[in-house]
Design an enzyme around this catalytic site. Sequence first.
Site, PDB file in Angstrom:
ATOM      1  N   LYS A 293       0.815  -1.229   0.000  1.00 13.28           N
ATOM      2  CA  LYS A 293       0.000   0.000   0.000  1.00 13.28           C
ATOM      3  C   LYS A 293       0.847   1.277   0.000  1.00 13.28           C
ATOM      4  O   LYS A 293       0.519   2.242  -0.685  1.00 13.28           O
ATOM      5  CB  LYS A 293      -0.954  -0.004   1.198  1.00 13.28           C
ATOM      6  N   ASN A 314      -4.882   1.876  -1.500  1.00 14.32           N
ATOM      7  CA  ASN A 314      -5.343   0.497  -1.705  1.00 14.32           C
ATOM      8  C   ASN A 314      -5.974   0.330  -3.074  1.00 14.32           C
ATOM      9  O   ASN A 314      -6.497  -0.727  -3.393  1.00 14.32           O
ATOM     10  CB  ASN A 314      -6.322   0.065  -0.601  1.00 14.32           C
ATOM     11  N   ASP A 329     -10.178   2.382   1.689  1.00 14.76           N
ATOM     12  CA  ASP A 329     -10.339   1.967   3.101  1.00 14.76           C
ATOM     13  C   ASP A 329     -10.787   3.186   3.901  1.00 14.76           C
ATOM     14  O   ASP A 329     -11.696   3.100   4.739  1.00 14.76           O
ATOM     15  CB  ASP A 329      -9.002   1.480   3.696  1.00 14.76           C
ATOM     16  N   ALA A 358      -4.485   0.632   8.821  1.00 14.68           N
ATOM     17  CA  ALA A 358      -5.923   0.909   8.946  1.00 14.68           C
ATOM     18  C   ALA A 358      -6.132   2.110   9.867  1.00 14.68           C
ATOM     19  O   ALA A 358      -7.009   2.959   9.616  1.00 14.68           O
ATOM     20  CB  ALA A 358      -6.644  -0.320   9.485  1.00 14.68           C
ATOM     21  N   GLY A 462     -16.551  -4.831  10.851  1.00 15.02           N
ATOM     22  CA  GLY A 462     -15.535  -4.617   9.813  1.00 15.02           C
ATOM     23  C   GLY A 462     -16.019  -5.011   8.427  1.00 15.02           C
ATOM     24  O   GLY A 462     -15.536  -4.484   7.422  1.00 15.02           O
TER      25      GLY A 462
HETATM   26  P1  NAP Z   1      -0.814  -3.230  10.638  1.00 20.10           P
HETATM   27  O1  NAP Z   1      -0.386  -2.031   9.867  1.00 20.10           O
HETATM   28  O2  NAP Z   1       0.072  -4.408  10.713  1.00 20.10           O
HETATM   29  O3  NAP Z   1      -1.115  -2.752  12.146  1.00 20.10           O
HETATM   30  C1  NAP Z   1      -1.412  -3.681  13.162  1.00 20.10           C
HETATM   31  C2  NAP Z   1      -1.829  -2.950  14.440  1.00 20.10           C
HETATM   32  O4  NAP Z   1      -2.256  -3.949  15.367  1.00 20.10           O
HETATM   33  C3  NAP Z   1      -0.681  -2.185  15.104  1.00 20.10           C
HETATM   34  O5  NAP Z   1      -1.187  -1.001  15.670  1.00 20.10           O
HETATM   35  C4  NAP Z   1      -0.213  -3.171  16.181  1.00 20.10           C
HETATM   36  O6  NAP Z   1       0.352  -2.534  17.295  1.00 20.10           O
HETATM   37  C5  NAP Z   1      -1.535  -3.754  16.597  1.00 20.10           C
HETATM   38  N1  NAP Z   1      -1.381  -5.039  17.277  1.00 20.10           N
HETATM   39  C6  NAP Z   1      -0.985  -6.201  16.730  1.00 20.10           C
HETATM   40  N2  NAP Z   1      -0.950  -7.179  17.684  1.00 20.10           N
HETATM   41  C7  NAP Z   1      -1.325  -6.572  18.859  1.00 20.10           C
HETATM   42  C8  NAP Z   1      -1.467  -7.028  20.191  1.00 20.10           C
HETATM   43  N3  NAP Z   1      -1.239  -8.298  20.514  1.00 20.10           N
HETATM   44  N4  NAP Z   1      -1.863  -6.141  21.142  1.00 20.10           N
HETATM   45  C9  NAP Z   1      -2.111  -4.865  20.820  1.00 20.10           C
HETATM   46  N5  NAP Z   1      -1.985  -4.357  19.565  1.00 20.10           N
HETATM   47  C10 NAP Z   1      -1.597  -5.215  18.594  1.00 20.10           C
HETATM   48  O7  NAP Z   1      -2.227  -3.772  10.122  1.00 20.10           O
HETATM   49  P2  NAP Z   1      -3.414  -2.945   9.393  1.00 20.10           P
HETATM   50  O8  NAP Z   1      -3.239  -3.029   7.939  1.00 20.10           O
HETATM   51  O9  NAP Z   1      -3.554  -1.619  10.038  1.00 20.10           O
HETATM   52  O10 NAP Z   1      -4.662  -3.879   9.757  1.00 20.10           O
HETATM   53  C11 NAP Z   1      -5.180  -3.912  11.076  1.00 20.10           C
HETATM   54  C12 NAP Z   1      -6.534  -4.587  11.062  1.00 20.10           C
HETATM   55  O11 NAP Z   1      -7.430  -3.874  10.234  1.00 20.10           O
HETATM   56  C13 NAP Z   1      -6.486  -6.007  10.505  1.00 20.10           C
HETATM   57  O12 NAP Z   1      -7.152  -6.867  11.399  1.00 20.10           O
HETATM   58  C14 NAP Z   1      -7.243  -5.940   9.211  1.00 20.10           C
HETATM   59  O13 NAP Z   1      -8.021  -7.106   8.983  1.00 20.10           O
HETATM   60  C15 NAP Z   1      -8.158  -4.763   9.436  1.00 20.10           C
HETATM   61  N6  NAP Z   1      -8.506  -4.146   8.144  1.00 20.10           N
HETATM   62  C16 NAP Z   1      -9.797  -4.257   7.754  1.00 20.10           C
HETATM   63  C17 NAP Z   1     -10.193  -3.699   6.561  1.00 20.10           C
HETATM   64  C18 NAP Z   1     -11.638  -3.827   6.155  1.00 20.10           C
HETATM   65  O14 NAP Z   1     -11.938  -3.575   4.983  1.00 20.10           O
HETATM   66  N7  NAP Z   1     -12.516  -4.159   7.060  1.00 20.10           N
HETATM   67  C19 NAP Z   1      -9.270  -3.022   5.743  1.00 20.10           C
HETATM   68  C20 NAP Z   1      -7.933  -2.901   6.189  1.00 20.10           C
HETATM   69  C21 NAP Z   1      -7.580  -3.485   7.395  1.00 20.10           C
HETATM   70  P3  NAP Z   1       1.959  -2.314  17.423  1.00 20.10           P
HETATM   71  O15 NAP Z   1       2.275  -1.063  16.660  1.00 20.10           O
HETATM   72  O16 NAP Z   1       2.171  -2.153  18.890  1.00 20.10           O
HETATM   73  O17 NAP Z   1       2.602  -3.539  16.862  1.00 20.10           O
END
Ligand code: NAP
Length: 500
Positions: A293, A314, A329, A358, A462
Amino acid sequence: MAVNPLESVRHGVCAVLTEPTTEGFISQMESAFQSGASLVELRLDYLTEPADLKTLMNAHPGLKLVTIRRKQDGGIWEGDESLRLELLQNALANGAHGIDIEEDCFSRIKPVPNTTRILSYHNFQETPGNIQELFRRFTCLRPDIIKIACKANSILDWFRLRELYLHPGPEKIAFCMGSKGYPTRIMSVLNGAPWLYASHSTAQPNAPGIPSLELVQSMFPLKKLGTESKIFGVVGDPISHSLSPAIHNNAFEHMHRNDVYLPFHVNQEEFTDFYGRMQEFPLEGLSVTIPHKETAACLAGTRSPLVQRIGAANTLIRRGNSYHAENTDALAIVQSLKQVLGKSLGEMPVLILGAGGAARAGAFALSLEGCPITITNRNITRAKSLANEAGWGFLPWEDRFSFRSGILLQCTSLGMHPNVNDTAWELKHFTPQHVAFDTVYNPLETRFLQEAKTSGAICIPGMEMFIHQAAAQFELFTGLLAPLEKIRDTAFKALTGKPA
Ligand code: NAP
């Protein structure tokens, strides 16, 4: 004048059958034709009993190819070579419409009028650089069809195979194998291959990336594709789990568009090269997912104001000789909230849980709507850094429960399948003044949402965001209003096996 019936196949699907018994072949043949296969390939190397060619050839009037692939060529035949060649020759004499055979023994099978001899080459390691040379050599043997199937180590290997379609000479079926070659199986038909191979047996043939007949029939309407069909797709790593091909192909069909949407498995090191050659496919538009992305936003010729702020895209849409980047998104987060809360979000305070992709999309989009933003994240440095970019507030992760009223935008991966018992919030800290929006969509109802509902909070799943981001992409791709209910139904079916 009699003609070879296989010559009439265009945009067809050849169901590859790999059965141990004659009875099994007959029943799968019946089912493949009923499911819309244009022809079947009987892989007799899988037969564990003597081949009864007469019975097999007379069992169904449909078009039949016979192949007995040796171990060295990717099959499982370990028997005598002269027996194999005799069986292939007899298959033609007994009513097979064609056979598939390799270069070293091609001239040992005599042509039979009105039948097809396919000369094939398989490479399970790579797409060799000298493929043009091999093609020229094959042409000299005067087969009816040349089939070349090579493993793609990068989607860009396709361009070498695609050039073969420009050569005069016999009919060609050239495509790449493996997850990276998957879309080329469909693109080969757009380039002139008479059919695509699909599996239709419980024993999977050794053909990495081969789709099932059922999947091809439900997802890729080959008969409707023509020279005017536009190619769209999703690019990411991994990509096999993506719901987007089902959603967009079903939406195209629903709107009577003969376009196609394909999954492109491209890893991080390959993305810049892939981007540089997207126009050659040619790709009209692309959904972009992890981990591309940010790079997509950097490489795009033009960016929407949201993409400029978020630094991630995206969606890429072709505009002239370049691509325009959008972030649906971010648009979807706003739309999902407005759908529930009404047109204006007023100045509702928002706590963003997370500081990843996200979270960034949500924070910038909702800030533009006038909402005051606070960021909290497990890693406080990331929370501070995101908050400082736009002068937003931040909370240490342990203090997050002090946010008692407003929008809770859950942007961590906590609670995502298979870790469905994880949650970013505690039950006792939900209030009826919370709007609980979980961006996680698998499972449909996360623990976060279940507990928010119990506490009387307004809940937004979501899946709503997922549906709206796909709908916004469809509109950018086609310029048409997206069939929202169709997209919702496909997404629910793909995830749960049941309609919405
Ligand atoms: P990302 O960039 O990898 O970010 C992950 C986030 O989760 C970070 O803030 C990370 O915190 C946190 N995290 C991971 N494990 C954790 C834990 N054990 N305890 C607390 N915080 C934790 O991922 P992303 O792309 O933003 O996606 C995040 C979520 O959004 C995913 O579940 C995805 O499915 C969802 N999403 C949904 C859509 C939709 O269309 N519905 C679209 C995009 C994304 P740290 O910085 O501390 O590691």
